[in-house]
Write a protein that holds these residues in place. Structure first.
Motif, PDB file in Angstrom:
ATOM      1  N   GLU A   2      18.793  37.280 -24.563  1.00 16.47           N
ATOM      2  CA  GLU A   2      19.716  38.232 -23.427  1.00 16.47           C
ATOM      3  C   GLU A   2      21.124  38.480 -23.440  1.00 16.47           C
ATOM      4  O   GLU A   2      21.914  38.726 -22.653  1.00 16.47           O
ATOM      5  CB  GLU A   2      19.127  39.246 -22.457  1.00 16.47           C
ATOM      6  CG  GLU A   2      17.711  40.240 -23.113  1.00 16.47           C
ATOM      7  CD  GLU A   2      17.838  41.081 -21.301  1.00 16.47           C
ATOM      8  OE1 GLU A   2      18.139  41.850 -21.248  1.00 16.47           O
ATOM      9  OE2 GLU A   2      15.919  40.809 -20.872  1.00 16.47           O
ATOM     10  N   THR A   3      21.508  37.953 -24.756  1.00 16.02           N
ATOM     11  CA  THR A   3      22.913  37.365 -25.153  1.00 16.02           C
ATOM     12  C   THR A   3      24.491  38.257 -25.447  1.00 16.02           C
ATOM     13  O   THR A   3      23.926  39.480 -25.488  1.00 16.02           O
ATOM     14  CB  THR A   3      23.012  35.891 -25.776  1.00 16.02           C
ATOM     15  OG1 THR A   3      22.951  36.391 -27.253  1.00 16.02           O
ATOM     16  CG2 THR A   3      21.887  35.342 -25.327  1.00 16.02           C
ATOM     17  N   ASN A   4      25.886  37.435 -24.991  1.00 12.60           N
ATOM     18  CA  ASN A   4      26.278  38.721 -25.630  1.00 12.60           C
ATOM     19  C   ASN A   4      26.670  39.250 -26.806  1.00 12.60           C
ATOM     20  O   ASN A   4      26.491  40.446 -27.477  1.00 12.60           O
ATOM     21  CB  ASN A   4      27.915  38.561 -25.033  1.00 12.60           C
ATOM     22  CG  ASN A   4      27.863  38.563 -23.646  1.00 12.60           C
ATOM     23  OD1 ASN A   4      27.168  38.281 -22.793  1.00 12.60           O
ATOM     24  ND2 ASN A   4      29.324  37.157 -22.941  1.00 12.60           N
ATOM     25  N   LYS A   5      25.353  38.039 -27.170  1.00 14.49           N
ATOM     26  CA  LYS A   5      26.394  38.613 -28.845  1.00 14.49           C
ATOM     27  C   LYS A   5      24.652  39.574 -29.558  1.00 14.49           C
ATOM     28  O   LYS A   5      24.509  40.197 -29.971  1.00 14.49           O
ATOM     29  CB  LYS A   5      26.038  37.350 -29.935  1.00 14.49           C
ATOM     30  CG  LYS A   5      26.194  37.361 -31.508  1.00 14.49           C
ATOM     31  CD  LYS A   5      25.907  35.790 -31.916  1.00 14.49           C
ATOM     32  CE  LYS A   5      26.753  36.328 -33.101  1.00 14.49           C
ATOM     33  NZ  LYS A   5      26.603  33.731 -33.748  1.00 14.49           N
ATOM     34  N   LYS A  50      29.412  44.701 -20.730  1.00  8.22           N
ATOM     35  CA  LYS A  50      30.295  44.183 -21.738  1.00  8.22           C
ATOM     36  C   LYS A  50      29.995  45.136 -23.045  1.00  8.22           C
ATOM     37  O   LYS A  50      31.415  45.079 -23.473  1.00  8.22           O
ATOM     38  CB  LYS A  50      30.317  42.360 -21.814  1.00  8.22           C
ATOM     39  CG  LYS A  50      31.077  42.138 -23.308  1.00  8.22           C
ATOM     40  CD  LYS A  50      31.274  40.398 -22.715  1.00  8.22           C
ATOM     41  CE  LYS A  50      32.732  39.764 -23.709  1.00  8.22           C
ATOM     42  NZ  LYS A  50      32.439  38.178 -23.116  1.00  8.22           N
ATOM     43  N   LYS A  89      21.970  43.740 -15.932  1.00  9.88           N
ATOM     44  CA  LYS A  89      22.906  42.173 -16.197  1.00  9.88           C
ATOM     45  C   LYS A  89      24.162  42.850 -17.206  1.00  9.88           C
ATOM     46  O   LYS A  89      24.406  43.565 -18.264  1.00  9.88           O
ATOM     47  CB  LYS A  89      22.161  42.583 -18.100  1.00  9.88           C
ATOM     48  CG  LYS A  89      21.970  41.051 -18.462  1.00  9.88           C
ATOM     49  CD  LYS A  89      20.458  40.905 -19.744  1.00  9.88           C
ATOM     50  CE  LYS A  89      19.199  40.724 -18.498  1.00  9.88           C
ATOM     51  NZ  LYS A  89      19.350  39.659 -18.263  1.00  9.88           N
ATOM     52  N   TRP A 113      23.023  41.871 -27.345  1.00 11.17           N
ATOM     53  CA  TRP A 113      23.121  43.130 -27.014  1.00 11.17           C
ATOM     54  C   TRP A 113      24.516  44.053 -28.325  1.00 11.17           C
ATOM     55  O   TRP A 113      24.411  45.030 -28.041  1.00 11.17           O
ATOM     56  CB  TRP A 113      23.296  43.352 -25.504  1.00 11.17           C
ATOM     57  CG  TRP A 113      22.161  43.068 -25.499  1.00 11.17           C
ATOM     58  CD1 TRP A 113      21.641  42.379 -24.074  1.00 11.17           C
ATOM     59  CD2 TRP A 113      21.512  43.476 -24.516  1.00 11.17           C
ATOM     60  NE1 TRP A 113      21.126  42.373 -22.991  1.00 11.17           N
ATOM     61  CE2 TRP A 113      19.998  43.713 -24.365  1.00 11.17           C
ATOM     62  CE3 TRP A 113      20.825  45.407 -24.980  1.00 11.17           C
ATOM     63  CZ2 TRP A 113      18.904  43.878 -22.972  1.00 11.17           C
ATOM     64  CZ3 TRP A 113      20.370  45.916 -25.609  1.00 11.17           C
ATOM     65  CH2 TRP A 113      19.426  45.841 -24.190  1.00 11.17           C
ATOM     66  N   LYS A 114      25.413  43.076 -28.305  1.00 15.41           N
ATOM     67  CA  LYS A 114      26.356  43.545 -29.413  1.00 15.41           C
ATOM     68  C   LYS A 114      25.722  44.644 -30.380  1.00 15.41           C
ATOM     69  O   LYS A 114      26.836  45.431 -30.875  1.00 15.41           O
ATOM     70  CB  LYS A 114      27.710  42.603 -29.009  1.00 15.41           C
ATOM     71  CG  LYS A 114      28.671  43.408 -29.881  1.00 15.41           C
ATOM     72  CD  LYS A 114      30.384  42.434 -29.922  1.00 15.41           C
ATOM     73  CE  LYS A 114      31.138  43.225 -30.269  1.00 15.41           C
ATOM     74  NZ  LYS A 114      32.699  41.980 -30.417  1.00 15.41           N
ATOM     75  N   SER A 117      25.528  40.644 -19.551  1.00 17.86           N
ATOM     76  CA  SER A 117      26.237  41.139 -21.528  1.00 17.86           C
ATOM     77  C   SER A 117      25.628  42.513 -22.186  1.00 17.86           C
ATOM     78  O   SER A 117      26.661  42.723 -23.048  1.00 17.86           O
ATOM     79  CB  SER A 117      24.865  40.407 -21.975  1.00 17.86           C
ATOM     80  OG  SER A 117      23.502  40.527 -21.621  1.00 17.86           O
TER      81      SER A 117
END
Length: 436
Positions: free
Chosen positions: A102-105, A136, A131, A107-108, A133
């Protein structure tokens, strides 16, 4: 094997036999990745409007997968409240999860595909845990939308960090109250009980988890329970190969759409059965209150000094429940009866049986047998390899390890009704009488 066939085998041999049988039944997890693109082509032909995306790396190794069925997309866009639950789910197969983490990348990537379907608007609300991420990605991709917190996740964090029953009780009351003055009073009590817990809630941002200060329309949705229910529904299927997992989800959706469509078509009331019951209860409670006209639009409702002012033209009440839940509160119910207006016109259209029927009016169709698939060679010839992962030897665990705080809280038993996960102070269940 020993009990039924009188054959003694080792634990490891029994497990290898089980895995071999599952591979015969579902195919190998490695081959399932290659089959996924063909499956997406077939499911799209069976269900027009279905959107699928497969993300691979430079070596054609699987990374992410996105699917939204056409019937679900059209039902949501036209008939459901613009509130979306967002949460992650851990898979149990040999290649771990669908996403790396479950990283920024990740989820984006997921939310960018979602935005292509539903767009961005001021009416849209997301409900998730805290969370970073997720926060953001939502702020970057949906700048016009609103984002609220699941109070159940906030409660779990309070249990982990402070584990104070008084704080938890006051927090749930503060999060769900409709009046700002009641919220401030409860937050003052939390400060007196635990200064550290009060600081944590303050740092989280009151508008993020407190209903009355939330900017936007989240209706009565305060938790991520729907997403948690989906996780529970997929408890066993999360160990299947990826194509089998997606097909399992499609079959469950097919079943749910049919059952809800049948129930909706049998509904003869203007609102859904649940909202009809809530409206009836509200009306009965409102009959005990007194109403006095102030102006052509304003009505004072209450008893003695405990009164509120209702504006039926603006559909507001000073208790704030009317405008936040978009369904009449007891004061609005009494004011409408006093003014000779019907309660149904004061309810949001999303609670109507017509919208319920519209949301599930379509059908999610099954996928043909694999031997009958007709897939272009360009799809079948494009390789999709499984992701590179390293798993420890031996049988992988099937149950999530709970923290000691979760164990302590989940085993608490109410002395009033006998059920778990709460105490007699917060109990709203019928009292259980014990025979002598």
């Amino acid at each position: 094997m020993e009990r039924e066939f009188c054959v003694k085998i080792s634990y490891s041999k029994a497990r290898r036999g089980k895995l071999h049988t599952l591979n015969m039944l579902h195919g190998t997890p490695r081959d399932s990745f290659q089959k996924l693109s063909s499956y997406c082509n077939v499911v799209g032909e069976s269900n027009p409007g279905t959107v699928t995306h497969i993300e691979v790396d430079s070596c054609n190794r699987f990374r992410y997968f996105f699917v939204a069925f056409g019937a679900s997309i059209r039902g949501y866009m036209q008939y459901l409240r613009p509130v979306i639950y967002v949460d992650g789910s851990h898979l149990k197969g040999p290649y771990k999860g669908i996403v790396d983490a479950e990283t920024n990348k990740s989820w984006k990537w997921f939310l960018s595909n979602l935005k292509d379907l539903i767009g961005d608007s001021e009416e849209l609300v997301f409900v998730s845990d805290r969370k970073k991420s997720i926060q953001k990605a939502i702020s970057q991709l949906f700048p016009s939308s609103r984002h609220g917190c699941c109070i159940w996740h906030m409660e779990k964090n309070l249990i982990q960090q402070y584990n104070n029953a008084s704080v938890l009780f006051l927090f749930k009351r503060a999060a769900t109250t409709f009046r700002v003055e009641d919220f401030e009073r409860l937050m003052g009590q939390i400060r007196r009980v635990s200064e550290r817990a009060h600081g944590y809630l303050e740092r989280a941002g009151y508008s993020f988890w407190f209903r009355a200060l939330f900017i936007g329309h989240r209706y009565n949705i305060m938790t991520n329970n729907n997403a948690e229910s989906l996780n529970s529904m997929l408890k066993e299927a999360r160990s299947l190969p990826i194509t089998c997992l997606v097909e399992h989800i499609r079959s469950i959706m097919q079943k749910w759409f049919y059952e809800r469509r049948v129930n909706a078509e049998e509904c003869s009331t203007l609102l859904t059965p649940r909202m009809e019951n809530e409206l009836r209860t509200t009306f009965e409670n409102g009959t005990r209150l007194r109403a006095h006209a102030l102006t052509n639009n304003l009505t004072q409702v209450g008893i003695s000094n405990d009164t509120d002012i209702v504006d039926l033209s603006e559909e507001t009440c000073t208790c704030r429940e009317f405008q936040l839940n978009h369904v009449p509160c007891v004061h609005a119910s009494r004011a409408a009866c006093f003014r000779g207006k019907t309660l149904y016109k004061l309810c949001s259209r999303y609670y109507s049986s017509d919208y319920w029927k519209g949301a599930y009016s379509e059908t999610i169709y099954p996928v043909p047998r694999e031997v009958d698939w007709v897939v272009p060679s360009l799809i079948t010839c494009t390789p999709i390899f499984p992701p590179l992962v390293r798993r420890p030897p031996g049988r992988p665990p099937t149950r999530r390890k709970r923290s000691r705080y979760e164990y302590a809280w989940s085993t608490r038993k109410c002395t009033r009704c006998g059920r778990v996960s709460h105490n007699r102070t917060t109990c709203s269940n019928p009292r259980v009488s014990h025979a002598p």
